[in-house]
Design a protein around this motif. Structure first.
Motif, PDB file in Angstrom:
ATOM      1  N   UNK A 120       9.993   9.610  -8.076  1.00 30.79           N
ATOM      2  CA  UNK A 120       8.683   8.974  -8.005  1.00 30.79           C
ATOM      3  C   UNK A 120       8.678   7.528  -8.430  1.00 30.79           C
ATOM      4  N   UNK A 121       9.856   6.981  -8.775  1.00 28.41           N
ATOM      5  CA  UNK A 121       9.934   5.647  -9.369  1.00 28.41           C
ATOM      6  C   UNK A 121       9.259   4.575  -8.528  1.00 28.41           C
ATOM      7  N   UNK A 122       9.602   4.499  -7.265  1.00 23.59           N
ATOM      8  CA  UNK A 122       9.073   3.412  -6.430  1.00 23.59           C
ATOM      9  C   UNK A 122       7.559   3.490  -6.304  1.00 23.59           C
ATOM     10  N   UNK A 123       7.040   4.666  -6.005  1.00 18.95           N
ATOM     11  CA  UNK A 123       5.591   4.802  -5.821  1.00 18.95           C
ATOM     12  C   UNK A 123       4.840   4.519  -7.119  1.00 18.95           C
ATOM     13  N   UNK A 124       5.371   5.008  -8.244  1.00 17.93           N
ATOM     14  CA  UNK A 124       4.709   4.791  -9.528  1.00 17.93           C
ATOM     15  C   UNK A 124       4.683   3.308  -9.893  1.00 17.93           C
ATOM     16  N   UNK A 125       5.816   2.636  -9.715  1.00 17.00           N
ATOM     17  CA  UNK A 125       5.879   1.213 -10.044  1.00 17.00           C
ATOM     18  C   UNK A 125       4.957   0.392  -9.156  1.00 17.00           C
ATOM     19  N   UNK A 126       4.948   0.696  -7.865  1.00 19.85           N
ATOM     20  CA  UNK A 126       4.180  -0.123  -6.933  1.00 19.85           C
ATOM     21  C   UNK A 126       2.680  -0.034  -7.177  1.00 19.85           C
ATOM     22  N   UNK A 127       2.208   1.085  -7.737  1.00 15.16           N
ATOM     23  CA  UNK A 127       0.790   1.145  -8.103  1.00 15.16           C
ATOM     24  C   UNK A 127       0.448   0.026  -9.082  1.00 15.16           C
ATOM     25  N   UNK A 128       1.274  -0.136 -10.096  1.00 17.90           N
ATOM     26  CA  UNK A 128       1.039  -1.163 -11.116  1.00 17.90           C
ATOM     27  C   UNK A 128       1.337  -2.558 -10.563  1.00 17.90           C
ATOM     28  N   UNK A 129       2.383  -2.664  -9.753  1.00 23.28           N
ATOM     29  CA  UNK A 129       2.772  -3.958  -9.182  1.00 23.28           C
ATOM     30  C   UNK A 129       1.634  -4.547  -8.362  1.00 23.28           C
ATOM     31  N   UNK A 130       1.034  -3.736  -7.494  1.00 25.45           N
ATOM     32  CA  UNK A 130      -0.028  -4.273  -6.640  1.00 25.45           C
ATOM     33  C   UNK A 130      -1.270  -4.640  -7.450  1.00 25.45           C
ATOM     34  N   UNK A 131      -1.567  -3.893  -8.510  1.00 24.48           N
ATOM     35  CA  UNK A 131      -2.707  -4.264  -9.346  1.00 24.48           C
ATOM     36  C   UNK A 131      -2.428  -5.568 -10.097  1.00 24.48           C
ATOM     37  N   UNK A 132      -1.206  -5.740 -10.572  1.00 24.97           N
ATOM     38  CA  UNK A 132      -0.846  -6.990 -11.246  1.00 24.97           C
ATOM     39  C   UNK A 132      -0.820  -8.154 -10.265  1.00 24.97           C
ATOM     40  N   UNK A 133      -0.396  -7.899  -9.038  1.00 23.32           N
ATOM     41  CA  UNK A 133      -0.390  -8.937  -8.005  1.00 23.32           C
ATOM     42  C   UNK A 133      -1.816  -9.349  -7.671  1.00 23.32           C
ATOM     43  N   UNK A 134      -2.711  -8.367  -7.563  1.00 17.78           N
ATOM     44  CA  UNK A 134      -4.121  -8.672  -7.306  1.00 17.78           C
ATOM     45  C   UNK A 134      -4.708  -9.508  -8.445  1.00 17.78           C
ATOM     46  N   UNK A 135      -4.454  -9.105  -9.682  1.00 17.44           N
ATOM     47  CA  UNK A 135      -4.986  -9.834 -10.827  1.00 17.44           C
ATOM     48  C   UNK A 135      -4.445 -11.265 -10.861  1.00 17.44           C
ATOM     49  N   UNK A 136      -3.153 -11.416 -10.639  1.00 11.81           N
ATOM     50  CA  UNK A 136      -2.542 -12.748 -10.656  1.00 11.81           C
ATOM     51  C   UNK A 136      -3.107 -13.623  -9.549  1.00 11.81           C
ATOM     52  N   UNK A 137      -3.333 -13.024  -8.384  1.00  9.36           N
ATOM     53  CA  UNK A 137      -3.909 -13.774  -7.272  1.00  9.36           C
ATOM     54  C   UNK A 137      -5.357 -14.173  -7.573  1.00  9.36           C
ATOM     55  N   UNK A 138      -6.129 -13.265  -8.148  1.00  9.95           N
ATOM     56  CA  UNK A 138      -7.520 -13.582  -8.511  1.00  9.95           C
ATOM     57  C   UNK A 138      -7.575 -14.736  -9.504  1.00  9.95           C
TER      58      UNK A 138
END
Length: 392
Positions: A327-345
């Motif tokens: 589950x590593x990739x799917x679990x990490x990408x959940x957090x990655x995309x939220x951090x990417x959204x926050x950084x972009x905002x």
């Protein structure tokens, strides 16, 4: 050479993973292409989420961090000559962040590994990862003038977006999402005590500015500049004058000036590599994702990857379960995309847009007003800034 986990990259992600695996009884080898002196001098991020601090403590690598790190209870937003403090403990139920330079983290982890840890090879350039879908992947690398191989059960790439690990993913098996921003950061390290107690994020019509620190003697400051900016266009006096302009407030506050000891220009970009696993090859840190530094997420995302990887390999070592690894990739990408959204905002809200108009500028101010006037909006920013929990 042979090991259980071959780690490519001796930055904070690779070194912390090696430390956590070593303490869990999982053998590993770290290959770092640069010299020890180079990796210990690289100037990088210095804002640590609570989860990052906890991970370093769990690795018994926080002795200096706990004595020299500077705990921050919030940040200051500046715009329209006003200053607004966001109180993180009040907004998040007690969470804080800590200022401690990535350079110092690397020094601490290198010293621990060379004293009591698994093999760490400097000037060992990874050339290729072979057989990632087999049960026995191999890392080909060059060390001390000759080509060698490292036979592994698993390989973890912590070697950046242009490293051998990411290159080993077949084009048909992955996709990279990328966005390049139309501006860069001009950063300086100055030998002068900080002019503030906490980080300052300044929105100004001339461009964004950030005041950070490397206490007690150094300040780290940044200016938004156009892409393609050369350092020759920015003598020290011009940098200080521009910082003064962008930090100006209608209050009694002075920007301290001092000798500039280092300068750099960094383009701003976002990048996410999906998936983060191919067979027995896993990516972590910058090899899998890059975010603009406005949200202070780069190092912290790398550490969250490593925390999850360490738990996954410990679980495998203890009872043979691959549940977390699967589950590593799917679990990490959940957090990655939220951090990417926050950084972009944060980036879009605070930076002057080169192609923007008066409407865009007013929308930025409206977003800033919303954060400083609404506890709910401020709490959302604080929750993201101090770090979202691991998605377990």
């Amino acid at each position: 050479m042979r090991t259980t986990v071959g780690i490519i990259g001796g930055g904070p992600a690779g070194l912390l993973l090696a430390r956590l695996l070593h303490r869990a009884g999982v053998d590993c080898v770290v290959l770092e292409s640069r010299t020890r002196q180079y990796v210990q001098r690289r100037q990088r991020a210095g804002m640590l989420e609570q989860g990052t601090v906890d991970a370093l403590r769990a690795a018994d690598a926080a002795a200096r961090l706990d004595t020299e790190g500077l705990v921050h209870d919030g940040i200051e937003l500046r715009f329209e000559r006003e200053r607004h403090h966001l109180d993180f403990p009040v907004l998040t139920g007690g969470r804080t962040v800590t200022i401690y330079a990535q350079t110092e983290i690397v020094k601490d982890l290198v010293a621990l590994q060379l004293t009591d840890g698994p093999p760490l090879l400097f000037e060992a350039e990874a050339l290729a990862v072979e057989g990632p879908q087999s049960g026995a992947p191999v890392v080909r690398f060059r060390h001390e003038g000759r080509e060698r191989t490292l036979a592994c059960e698993w390989v973890v790439g912590c070697d950046g977006s242009h490293g051998a690990a990411a290159d080993a993913f077949p084009a048909a098996a992955c996709r990279t999402y990328r966005h390049d921003y139309p501006y860069s950061w001009l950063g300086i390290l100055a030998e002068v005590p900080p002019s503030c107690d906490e980080l300052i994020y300044a929105h100004h019509a001339r461009g964004f500015a950030l005041h950070s620190m490397r206490p007690p003697r150094f300040s780290r400051l940044y200016l938004q500049v156009p892409n393609g900016t050369g350092l020759e266009d920015w003598p020290d006096d011009r940098i200080w004058d521009e910082l003064d302009t962008r930090f100006t407030v209608d209050a009694d506050w002075t920007l301290r000036r001092g000798p500039v000891t280092a300068k750099s220009v960094t383009p701003m970009r976002s990048l996410v590599h999906e998936p983060m696993r191919h067979g027995r090859l896993l990516l972590a840190g910058d090899a899998a994702h890059i975010v603009p530094p406005t949200g202070a997420k780069g190092l912290n995302l790398a550490v969250s990857d490593v925390r999850l990887l360490a738990m996954a390999f410990t679980e495998l070592h203890a009872d043979g379960s691959t549940r977390l690894l699967d589950g590593y990739s799917d679990l990490c990408l959940q957090r990655v995309w939220q951090a990417t959204r926050f950084s972009d905002d944060m980036t879009r809200m605070l930076h002057a847009q080169p192609d923007g108009d008066a409407f865009d500028h007013r929308m930025q101010l409206a977003r800033l007003r919303r954060i400083t006037a609404s506890r709910h909006a401020a709490a959302e920013l604080a929750a993201n800034y101090t770090g979202l929990p691991l998605p377990l």
